[in-house]
Scaffold this motif. Structure first.
Motif, PDB file in Angstrom:
ATOM      1  N   UNK A 203     -12.176 -14.879  14.129  1.00  0.00           N
ATOM      2  CA  UNK A 203     -12.818 -13.566  14.093  1.00  0.00           C
ATOM      3  C   UNK A 203     -13.705 -13.430  12.873  1.00  0.00           C
ATOM      4  N   UNK A 204     -13.227 -13.858  11.696  1.00  0.00           N
ATOM      5  CA  UNK A 204     -14.006 -13.737  10.470  1.00  0.00           C
ATOM      6  C   UNK A 204     -15.240 -14.627  10.512  1.00  0.00           C
ATOM      7  N   UNK A 205     -15.114 -15.826  11.102  1.00  0.00           N
ATOM      8  CA  UNK A 205     -16.261 -16.724  11.218  1.00  0.00           C
ATOM      9  C   UNK A 205     -17.334 -16.089  12.091  1.00  0.00           C
ATOM     10  N   UNK A 206     -16.922 -15.476  13.194  1.00  0.00           N
ATOM     11  CA  UNK A 206     -17.890 -14.824  14.081  1.00  0.00           C
ATOM     12  C   UNK A 206     -18.598 -13.674  13.381  1.00  0.00           C
TER      13      UNK A 206
ATOM     14  N   UNK B  53     -22.175 -11.778  -2.248  1.00  0.00           N
ATOM     15  CA  UNK B  53     -21.931 -12.611  -1.075  1.00  0.00           C
ATOM     16  C   UNK B  53     -20.634 -12.196  -0.375  1.00  0.00           C
ATOM     17  N   UNK B  54     -20.559 -12.520   0.900  1.00  0.00           N
ATOM     18  CA  UNK B  54     -19.337 -12.315   1.668  1.00  0.00           C
ATOM     19  C   UNK B  54     -19.255 -13.373   2.759  1.00  0.00           C
ATOM     20  N   UNK B  55     -18.040 -13.531   3.313  1.00  0.00           N
ATOM     21  CA  UNK B  55     -17.870 -14.505   4.385  1.00  0.00           C
ATOM     22  C   UNK B  55     -16.430 -14.929   4.549  1.00  0.00           C
ATOM     23  N   UNK B  56     -16.146 -15.774   5.547  1.00  0.00           N
ATOM     24  CA  UNK B  56     -14.778 -16.199   5.817  1.00  0.00           C
ATOM     25  C   UNK B  56     -14.342 -17.341   4.909  1.00  0.00           C
ATOM     26  N   UNK B  57     -13.042 -17.423   4.680  1.00  0.00           N
ATOM     27  CA  UNK B  57     -12.395 -18.576   4.061  1.00  0.00           C
ATOM     28  C   UNK B  57     -11.545 -19.199   5.157  1.00  0.00           C
ATOM     29  N   UNK B  58     -12.049 -20.232   5.777  1.00  0.00           N
ATOM     30  CA  UNK B  58     -11.445 -20.736   7.003  1.00  0.00           C
ATOM     31  C   UNK B  58     -10.767 -22.080   6.776  1.00  0.00           C
ATOM     32  N   UNK B  59      -9.581 -22.257   7.343  1.00  0.00           N
ATOM     33  CA  UNK B  59      -8.872 -23.528   7.336  1.00  0.00           C
ATOM     34  C   UNK B  59      -7.708 -23.418   8.297  1.00  0.00           C
ATOM     35  N   UNK B  60      -7.064 -24.537   8.587  1.00  0.00           N
ATOM     36  CA  UNK B  60      -6.044 -24.553   9.625  1.00  0.00           C
ATOM     37  C   UNK B  60      -4.622 -24.440   9.093  1.00  0.00           C
ATOM     38  N   UNK B  61      -4.401 -24.496   7.762  1.00  0.00           N
ATOM     39  CA  UNK B  61      -3.021 -24.487   7.280  1.00  0.00           C
ATOM     40  C   UNK B  61      -2.377 -23.114   7.420  1.00  0.00           C
TER      41      UNK B  61
ATOM     42  N   UNK C   5      -6.071 -23.833   0.508  1.00  0.00           N
ATOM     43  CA  UNK C   5      -7.282 -24.657   0.522  1.00  0.00           C
ATOM     44  C   UNK C   5      -8.159 -24.163   1.660  1.00  0.00           C
ATOM     45  N   UNK C   6      -9.408 -23.838   1.337  1.00  0.00           N
ATOM     46  CA  UNK C   6     -10.251 -23.199   2.338  1.00  0.00           C
ATOM     47  C   UNK C   6     -11.673 -23.763   2.374  1.00  0.00           C
ATOM     48  N   UNK C   7     -12.245 -23.727   3.574  1.00  0.00           N
ATOM     49  CA  UNK C   7     -13.673 -23.920   3.756  1.00  0.00           C
ATOM     50  C   UNK C   7     -14.325 -22.558   3.587  1.00  0.00           C
ATOM     51  N   UNK C   8     -15.250 -22.453   2.629  1.00  0.00           N
ATOM     52  CA  UNK C   8     -15.877 -21.180   2.299  1.00  0.00           C
ATOM     53  C   UNK C   8     -17.277 -21.113   2.898  1.00  0.00           C
TER      54      UNK C   8
END
Length: 234
Positions: free
Chosen positions: A2-5, A87-95, A224-227
């Motif tokens: 949702x945040x990535x979208x 800036x703003x945006x998602x911090x995405x990762x699978x853990x 740990x995140x992809x920003x």
């Protein structure tokens, strides 16, 4: 997801706004009239032009003498001086957290500082990282630099580090949340579109330490995140 979208949608909307402000044309008609606006459609038979008041004009190709593309106005790269990055945006990762909750996050950050040269900017930033299970307020020292400045599309790097205060809401008196060190690094593209104002699109790595103390027992929860970042600088 949702945040990535949301971040991708905001990025698209901002890019469309910038494109509209830059893609200005002047249509010169056979009768001597000159119309200024943005071309929205064209083919061999006609051209559609949207003017600043959002009116749409359609001109047959036989009535058009020429079309001029206007130079981009007020593009000025500031190699030294005060600069703000928001800036703003998602911090995405699978853990996942220890309780099995997927710890997706959304981040907001603003940084104020001084650019000493195109390659060296030093600033102090503050923000909010909203994870599914915890909330942090990072206080950061930000090092940034522009890698090439001879175009309106400027590649840049960023390296940031500091400490995050844990602002997680907690109603259980035996549980205590604590923050920890945070670090981020990455690359991006800066689109200069008016004077020193730029649109930012960046991607990088973000690390966050935290701990939870429950009935005297302390455990650590690191993220740990992809920003993915979108925003503006001025």
């Amino acid at each position: 997801m949702k945040y990535i979208q949301i971040a991708l949608y905001l990025s698209l909307m901002l890019m469309l706004g910038i494109r509209q402000s830059l893609a200005q044309h002047q249509i010169n008609l056979q009768n001597g009239s000159k119309i200024l606006g943005k071309i929205t459609h064209y083919d061999t038979k006609s051209i559609s032009l949207q003017t600043v008041d959002h009116s749409v004009w359609v001109f047959p190709s036989t009535e058009i003498l020429s079309i001029d593309t206007l130079a981009l106005p007020n593009l000025r790269y500031k190699s030294k001086g005060f600069v703000n990055y928001t800036e703003l945006g998602p911090l995405a990762m699978s853990n996942r957290a220890s309780n099995g909750v997927t710890t997706s996050a959304f981040s907001f950050q603003t940084t104020n500082g001084y650019r000493f040269s195109p390659l060296w900017y030093l600033g102090l930033g503050v923000g909010a990282d909203l994870y599914a299970v915890q909330t942090f307020v990072p206080i950061l020292l930000s090092l940034r630099g522009d890698l090439y400045t001879k175009t309106s599309k400027i590649p840049y790097y960023f390296v940031e580090g500091g400490y995050s205060i844990n602002a997680t809401s907690n109603d259980v008196p035996t549980i205590k949340y604590q923050g920890g060190a945070t670090f981020a690094a990455g690359l991006g593209i800066k689109l200069l579109f008016q004077e020193n104002t730029s649109f930012l699109l960046g991607i990088g790595y973000r690390y966050q330490q935290s701990s939870i103390t429950d009935k005297g027992l302390k455990s650590y929860e690191n993220f740990d995140r992809l920003s993915i970042r979108v925003g503006f600088s001025f």
